[in-house]
Write a protein that holds these residues in place. Structure first.
Motif, PDB file in Angstrom:
ATOM      1  N   THR A   1     -12.740  -3.099   6.027  1.00 52.42           N
ATOM      2  CA  THR A   1     -12.962  -3.866   4.811  1.00 52.42           C
ATOM      3  C   THR A   1     -12.689  -5.347   5.054  1.00 52.42           C
ATOM      4  O   THR A   1     -13.441  -6.213   4.590  1.00 52.42           O
ATOM      5  CB  THR A   1     -12.063  -3.341   3.678  1.00 52.42           C
TER       6      THR A   1
ATOM      7  N   SER B   1      -9.590   1.716   7.707  1.00 54.72           N
ATOM      8  CA  SER B   1     -10.261   1.296   6.479  1.00 54.72           C
ATOM      9  C   SER B   1      -9.897  -0.139   6.126  1.00 54.72           C
ATOM     10  O   SER B   1     -10.737  -0.933   5.699  1.00 54.72           O
ATOM     11  CB  SER B   1      -9.868   2.256   5.353  1.00 54.72           C
ATOM     12  N   ILE B   2      -8.648  -0.469   6.316  1.00 57.71           N
ATOM     13  CA  ILE B   2      -8.202  -1.837   6.050  1.00 57.71           C
ATOM     14  C   ILE B   2      -8.939  -2.812   6.966  1.00 57.71           C
ATOM     15  O   ILE B   2      -9.456  -3.843   6.528  1.00 57.71           O
ATOM     16  CB  ILE B   2      -6.671  -1.953   6.247  1.00 57.71           C
TER      17      ILE B   2
ATOM     18  N   VAL C   1      -7.419  -4.293   0.526  1.00 63.64           N
ATOM     19  CA  VAL C   1      -7.956  -5.513   1.136  1.00 63.64           C
ATOM     20  C   VAL C   1      -8.713  -6.334   0.088  1.00 63.64           C
ATOM     21  O   VAL C   1      -8.572  -7.557   0.025  1.00 63.64           O
ATOM     22  CB  VAL C   1      -8.866  -5.173   2.328  1.00 63.64           C
ATOM     23  N   GLU C   2      -9.465  -5.672  -0.752  1.00 61.08           N
ATOM     24  CA  GLU C   2     -10.189  -6.401  -1.802  1.00 61.08           C
ATOM     25  C   GLU C   2      -9.209  -7.148  -2.711  1.00 61.08           C
ATOM     26  O   GLU C   2      -9.411  -8.307  -3.057  1.00 61.08           O
ATOM     27  CB  GLU C   2     -11.032  -5.434  -2.636  1.00 61.08           C
TER      28      GLU C   2
ATOM     29  N   VAL D   1       0.838  -1.187   0.000  1.00 61.23           N
ATOM     30  CA  VAL D   1       0.000   0.000   0.000  1.00 61.23           C
ATOM     31  C   VAL D   1       0.880   1.247   0.000  1.00 61.23           C
ATOM     32  O   VAL D   1       1.772   1.376   0.837  1.00 61.23           O
ATOM     33  CB  VAL D   1      -0.909   0.004   1.241  1.00 61.23           C
TER      34      VAL D   1
ATOM     35  N   ILE E   1      -9.057   6.052   2.739  1.00 60.15           N
ATOM     36  CA  ILE E   1     -10.130   5.084   2.980  1.00 60.15           C
ATOM     37  C   ILE E   1     -10.259   4.148   1.785  1.00 60.15           C
ATOM     38  O   ILE E   1     -10.269   2.926   1.928  1.00 60.15           O
ATOM     39  CB  ILE E   1     -11.479   5.822   3.195  1.00 60.15           C
ATOM     40  N   GLU E   2     -10.308   4.741   0.614  1.00 59.87           N
ATOM     41  CA  GLU E   2     -10.459   3.936  -0.601  1.00 59.87           C
ATOM     42  C   GLU E   2      -9.235   3.052  -0.816  1.00 59.87           C
ATOM     43  O   GLU E   2      -9.360   1.902  -1.241  1.00 59.87           O
ATOM     44  CB  GLU E   2     -10.657   4.841  -1.821  1.00 59.87           C
TER      45      GLU E   2
ATOM     46  N   GLY F   1      -7.243   1.780   1.457  1.00 56.11           N
ATOM     47  CA  GLY F   1      -7.310   0.651   2.386  1.00 56.11           C
ATOM     48  C   GLY F   1      -8.303  -0.398   1.907  1.00 56.11           C
ATOM     49  O   GLY F   1      -8.015  -1.597   1.893  1.00 56.11           O
ATOM     50  N   ALA F   2      -9.471   0.077   1.478  1.00 55.44           N
ATOM     51  CA  ALA F   2     -10.512  -0.850   1.048  1.00 55.44           C
ATOM     52  C   ALA F   2     -10.074  -1.621  -0.206  1.00 55.44           C
ATOM     53  O   ALA F   2     -10.213  -2.845  -0.278  1.00 55.44           O
ATOM     54  CB  ALA F   2     -11.802  -0.080   0.777  1.00 55.44           C
TER      55      ALA F   2
ATOM     56  N   LEU G   1      -6.168  -8.103  -1.948  1.00 54.92           N
ATOM     57  CA  LEU G   1      -5.496  -9.164  -1.205  1.00 54.92           C
ATOM     58  C   LEU G   1      -6.390 -10.388  -1.088  1.00 54.92           C
ATOM     59  O   LEU G   1      -5.959 -11.524  -1.305  1.00 54.92           O
ATOM     60  CB  LEU G   1      -5.106  -8.651   0.183  1.00 54.92           C
ATOM     61  N   ILE G   2      -7.645 -10.149  -0.778  1.00 52.66           N
ATOM     62  CA  ILE G   2      -8.561 -11.279  -0.645  1.00 52.66           C
ATOM     63  C   ILE G   2      -8.800 -11.920  -2.015  1.00 52.66           C
ATOM     64  O   ILE G   2      -8.893 -13.144  -2.137  1.00 52.66           O
ATOM     65  CB  ILE G   2      -9.874 -10.824   0.030  1.00 52.66           C
TER      66      ILE G   2
ATOM     67  N   ILE H   1      -5.884 -14.114  -2.506  1.00 55.19           N
ATOM     68  CA  ILE H   1      -6.014 -15.309  -1.670  1.00 55.19           C
ATOM     69  C   ILE H   1      -6.970 -16.303  -2.323  1.00 55.19           C
ATOM     70  O   ILE H   1      -6.727 -17.504  -2.326  1.00 55.19           O
ATOM     71  CB  ILE H   1      -6.543 -14.922  -0.265  1.00 55.19           C
ATOM     72  N   ARG H   2      -8.024 -15.769  -2.885  1.00 55.08           N
ATOM     73  CA  ARG H   2      -9.033 -16.646  -3.492  1.00 55.08           C
ATOM     74  C   ARG H   2      -8.693 -17.017  -4.926  1.00 55.08           C
ATOM     75  O   ARG H   2      -9.482 -17.659  -5.610  1.00 55.08           O
ATOM     76  CB  ARG H   2     -10.391 -15.946  -3.455  1.00 55.08           C
TER      77      ARG H   2
END
Lengths: 297, 297
Positions: free
Chosen positions: B85, B81-82, A259-260, A103, A252-253, A255-256, A262-263, A266-267
């Motif tokens: 989310t 935020s992290i 995470v999206e 990040v 904020i965006e 961070g969000a 990263l997940i 992962i998936r």
DNA sequence: CTGAAAGCGCTTACAG
DNA sequence: CTGAAAGCGCTTACAG
């Protein structure tokens, strides 16, 4: 499925308890047993499940090693030494091939997908705003050395000044080290210049606030005598007096999205390995004013 | 002892199963039950044991956030935020207050104890060796920008040159970016100089090898025409032709000491929070020769 | 809506 | 030297 200790035990024809001992406490088992278990473990690629072990022994006994880059022949020997020493103390160093997202500060380079902003653009927006107000001697107080964000903001400042045909001579660029005290010192040096800047772009709001404080202490009016633009849009600039004009970085965006990503990684979703650059925008507040035409009169 | 779910269940007067549901699947329990369990959990400071949960659900569902510095008002909002989310995706972000040791590149600053070497000294030793052989035009090929090790080696080079009264003008310092291609390009530029250097200190052995290769390709003899000193003492320099004189950085010892420190920190031993600087030493091999007195004749 | 029970994969007293 | 059993702290079908 990843083999468990029970699989190994079956293969070696011993109990789970013995298999466990053979692997992590070899002195307790007979030579032949040890060999049989180790062979079985090797042949099926058994690796101890650290989560299960940790739950059982109530400690993780694990050291995590984070390594910035791999493409350097310096590291293998270092890493081996770390592992050997850890092992001697009864600790293990997992080699997790885990998904990673970085990040903002892309210290791992493009090998690891990043979510952030274009920091050169951050600087360009700030400089262009000041230039549009008529300023020509625009100084820069830069951030921490070795911080990519800070370096790119400085680079962006230089580039913008060049494109606008404005002078960005060495004396106009000062390191504030990303800290309040550094920025204050940098500002004092700028004010001591025979040909003072009429505007300053600071690499962070925090430094801009410190620099504005120096001006206030000396009776120099912001924005009447000198204009400031920061970057980040943190609370300190918002509540400064005058409130700081800044380039908003959407934390904020960021961070969000990080995470999206990263997940998603992962998936195993597609398209998650790319860098993501979010837009920034100028937030006008009270720290900038038009260049006074008759300033030298 | 850290409270377990069983403790919480007892306090709330429900079964462990219900307590678990109330906390991680609240829709499945009655309102009053949920409240009772949550109150109980809050009052004893219950936090789920992630190791146990991970073993049970066969996934960690955990995202690790590594943050370089805390003293920056930019981060709290990003981190929140992290977390938000992550939570929305059913992941948690632990806030591990774990002991940390940094090795070599002190990116976290002095807040985190480090084990490494004095990289300015590394450069100084290299430069002094070349100067002792009579070289005066000593160039420097520097490493990756933003890498503290590389920056300190460059700083050490500048300082040593100044102390020896030798010229370190801008044209003698070239960035090799820490890579073979960058070093090759830097070397070509140095060779194109009207007043060529007679010696080069490269920030890494890897870059030194690439630079020596450029010389060989052009029929320039090492060390007859130009001398090289590297730094790190990695295998590439050892097997180069001629073998590279370098400043040895004790990787094995650094790795071992770092682990000892870290385990000391984990065990709460005293004196583990200090930085540790290990000695470096010059390794003489075949890439340096005395400056030829009559080089211009 | 709630509880008793099984089980995730290990380690380690306890017997033999 | 080896094995059967308990248990680390959770979650979740399965009943009720």
């Amino acid at each position: 499925m990843r083999p468990t200790l029970s699989d190994v035990a079956k293969m070696a024809g011993v109990s789970v308890a013995t298999a466990s001992r053979a692997l992590s406490n070899p002195d307790l088992v007979a030579d032949s047993t040890r060999r049989a278990v180790r062979d079985a473990a090797a042949s099926c690629g058994y690796k101890v499940n650290l989560v299960a072990r940790s739950l059982r022994i109530q400690r993780t006994n694990t050291l995590l090693v984070l390594q910035p880059c791999i493409d350097n022949s310096f590291y293998p020997a270092l890493l081996r030494s770390i592992e050997d020493t850890a092992l001697a103390f009864g600790y293990s160093v997992p080699r997790p091939e885990v998904p990673v997202v970085q990040v903002l500060d892309a210290i791992y380079g493009s090998a690891v997908p990043s979510v952030g902003v274009d920091d050169e653009q951050v600087a360009e927006i700030a400089v262009r705003h000041l230039a549009s107000l008529g300023h020509r001697r625009i100084a820069h107080i830069s951030g921490a050395t070795g911080c990519l964000t800070s370096e790119q903001r400085q680079k962006g400042y230089m580039a913008a000044m060049a494109r606008l045909g404005l002078p960005a001579d060495g004396e106009l660029v000062r390191s504030g080290s990303g800290r309040r005290d550094g920025a204050a010192e940098a500002m004092k040096q700028l004010l001591a210049l025979p040909n003072r800047p009429t505007a300053v772009f600071c690499a962070t709001d925090t430094m801009a606030c410190a620099a504005m404080d120096v001006c206030r202490d000396r009776g120099i009016h912001v924005p009447g005598d000198i204009s400031f633009v920061g970057a980040d849009n943190t609370a300190d600039g918002q509540f400064a007096f005058p409130a700081l004009t800044t380039v908003h970085v959407p934390r904020i965006e960021i961070g969000a999205k990080a995470v999206e990503r990263l997940i998603g990684l992962i998936r195993g979703q597609a398209g998650m390995a790319q860098d993501m650059v979010l837009p920034v925008e100028l937030r006008l507040r009270g720290s900038c004013a038009p260049m006074r035409a008759a300033v030298a009169a």
